[in-house]
Design an enzyme around this catalytic site. Structure first.
Site, PDB file in Angstrom:
ATOM      1  N   HIS A   1       1.952   7.910  -6.259  1.00 12.52           N
ATOM      2  CA  HIS A   1       2.566   8.715  -5.119  1.00 12.52           C
ATOM      3  C   HIS A   1       3.893   7.956  -5.032  1.00 12.52           C
ATOM      4  CE1 HIS A   1       1.689   6.089  -1.662  1.00 12.52           C
ATOM      5  NE2 HIS A   1       0.277   5.716  -2.282  1.00 12.52           N
TER       6      HIS A   1
ATOM      7  N   ASP B   1       2.529  -0.383  -2.474  1.00  4.92           N
ATOM      8  CA  ASP B   1       1.954   1.147  -2.096  1.00  4.92           C
ATOM      9  C   ASP B   1       3.028   1.981  -2.099  1.00  4.92           C
ATOM     10  OD1 ASP B   1       0.140   3.025  -1.439  1.00  4.92           O
ATOM     11  OD2 ASP B   1      -0.170   2.435   0.490  1.00  4.92           O
TER      12      ASP B   1
ATOM     13  N   GLU C   1       1.070  11.657  -0.365  1.00  6.34           N
ATOM     14  CA  GLU C   1      -0.207  11.199  -0.321  1.00  6.34           C
ATOM     15  C   GLU C   1      -0.429  10.506   0.876  1.00  6.34           C
ATOM     16  OE1 GLU C   1      -3.228   8.174  -0.902  1.00  6.34           O
ATOM     17  OE2 GLU C   1      -1.240   7.757  -0.346  1.00  6.34           O
TER      18      GLU C   1
ATOM     19  N   HIS D   1       0.315  -0.864   4.054  1.00  2.00           N
ATOM     20  CA  HIS D   1       0.742  -0.200   5.193  1.00  2.00           C
ATOM     21  C   HIS D   1       1.354  -1.038   6.297  1.00  2.00           C
ATOM     22  CE1 HIS D   1      -2.167   3.398   4.397  1.00  2.00           C
ATOM     23  NE2 HIS D   1      -1.563   3.280   3.416  1.00  2.00           N
TER      24      HIS D   1
END
Length: 475
Positions: A281, A293, A327, A433
């Site tokens: 993603h 990420d 995503e 995150h």
């Protein structure tokens, strides 16, 4: 002559044995892939470029769309075919200014925090209230009479992501049902250096929508200690009560915006309508650089296809890379892509997703109908084992049972075999995150070896004569 015949006689079984190795037809191509991938740092360089140039890329942001523009242009320059942006409407959540402060007993001490994606704002001026610290949904239910008018904090230590993330996604609903005016969650991660973790959350119709944010591990544990001293009567006076927090959030949900999945292909030479799908993603949360990420995963799967193109290794089937949008807070890209495939997914040989951090590569995880795992092990494992780390906490090197990903999930639910790139990613949730998700957390050598292994898997799956079985997994 007798000696020559004897040598031929002895050599025949050896030749037959060599030919029985299912990986042998792909060995020469695999050697070329390894040599090319390990001599190249493109995957890492592109991850660094995106992180340093565009930064984080939340759905609906100008940074995400600029990254997508760059990816389309660069894929075309790589020589990939049928490069395109697939339109997708995505949700738009804007964080705005936000803060949390411990008002009592300390007097306006800053509590590092991040609002959770989709949260509503506080009223103007914020919410100031006593905090009720609980350690589970059951604990909140047992103490529901204490929650009304307070801020509920779920101080739940990390076990696994799957177990702990429920407090982030569902905490606001549970707290609101108990009458809380806001909710907080201990960041979903095992380690903190005063780094809060954001992520998505949800509301339910008929339940009041209250602000929801994540505190650091340190902040959550501070509030717990203050509450315990109060409950045990070990404090007195104005500074001896429950903790009081002031939470201010100016988050806003705006109308949907147009985004795109990025798609590029190496078209198959014999069966172009049969496809091996690789992906990741391209969006990220709105903190850090989104390198771990998931730009690293994008760079590896993209470069795996580009390596095949550069080497002129055009397999029997099409190899397609998809950089899915949205995503993190909606899966709109994955849903749109699945819908575009129609009712018949029999032409998809397999789908692979890289979305768990590209650390030292360990192999792949497989979920699919019985027989597929054994086929891939026999044809691929001998070609990639030298690239993989063994003896790590990530399990045995090679292809193991259990894999997939959020973006390929809609295809897997319709029977497509799914795989995930496995890496020695014990540190993944340290930065997941957070503002610490930056390029320096990745190693160029790890990305190069992951690229080589992924390209070999894709090439073999696209070149092998047989089709992998579709349908439910053995579980």
């Amino acid at each position: 002559m007798r000696t020559v015949l004897a040598v031929l006689f002895l050599a025949a079984p050896l030749a037959a044995g060599a030919q029985s190795d299912p990986s042998a037809p792909y060995a020469e191509a695999a050697d070329r892939i390894v040599e090319a991938a390990l001599a190249d740092s493109t995957a890492w360089e592109r991850t660094a470029y995106v992180g340093d140039t565009f930064g984080h890329r939340l759905s609906g942001s100008a940074a995400l769309e600029a990254t997508i523009d760059w990816a389309i242009e660069t894929m075309r320059a790589d020589g990939l075919e049928n490069v395109r942006g697939q339109p997708v409407d995505v949700p738009v959540w804007v964080r705005g200014d936000e803060s949390a402060a411990l008002v009592l007993p300390t007097g306006d001490r800053d509590l590092p925090m991040l609002g959770l994606g989709g949260s509503v704002a506080t009223p103007p001026g914020g919410v100031e209230a006593e905090v009720l610290v609980v350690d589970s949904f059951e604990d909140l239910e047992a103490r529901a009479d204490e929650a009304a008018g307070r801020i509920v904090l779920f101080d739940v230590p990390f076990t696994t992501y799957g177990e702990t993330v429920g407090y982030r996604t569902g905490g606001a609903v549970a707290a609101a049902r108990a009458g809380a005016v806001a909710s907080l969650v201990r960041s979903v991660g095992p380690v903190s250096l005063s780094t809060p973790h954001t992520g998505t959350m949800r509301y339910e119709d008929g339940v009041p929508r209250i602000p929801h944010a994540a505190l650091t591990i340190e902040g959550a544990e501070t509030l717990r200690r203050i509450q315990e001293r109060f409950q045990q009567g070990r404090t007195a006076g104005r500074r001896g009560g429950r903790p009081v927090v002031r939470l201010t959030m100016n988050a806003e949900t705006r109308p949907d915006a147009r985004s795109r999945n990025v798609i590029g292909e190496l078209v198959g030479r014999e069966a172009p309508d049969e496809t091996v799908v690789l992906g990741c993603h391209i969006d990220s949360w709105d903190v850090g650089q989104g390198a771990v990420d998931d730009m690293g995963g994008c760079a590896v799967t993209w470069e795996a296809v580009a390596v095949l193109a550069r080497l002129g290794l055009r397999p029997r089937r099409t190899v397609r890379v998809v950089l899915w949008t949205n995503e993190e807070n909606g899966l709109r890209g994955a849903t749109a892509y699945r819908d575009s495939l129609g009712d018949d997914l029999s032409g998809i040989q397999l789908a692979l997703e890289s979305d768990s951090g590209v650390y030292e590569p360990v192999g792949f995880g497989y979920t699919g109908a019985p027989g597929g795992l054994e086929t891939l092990r026999a044809r691929v494992e001998p070609l990639v084992l030298a690239l993989l780390a063994d003896g790590t906490d990530a399990g045995p090197a090679g292809i193991v049972e259990g894999g997939g990903g959020a973006d390929i999930g809609p295809m897997m639910r319709d029977g497509v075999p799914g795989l995930s790139l496995r890496t020695d990613n014990g540190r993944y949730f340290w930065v997941h995150h957070t503002a610490a998700d930056t390029v320096d957390k990745l190693d160029p050598g790890h990305l190069a070896r992951a690229t080589a292994a992924t390209a070999i898997l894709a090439y073999v799956a696209a070149e092998m004569p047989e089709r992998l079985p579709h349908g439910a997994s053995a579980d």
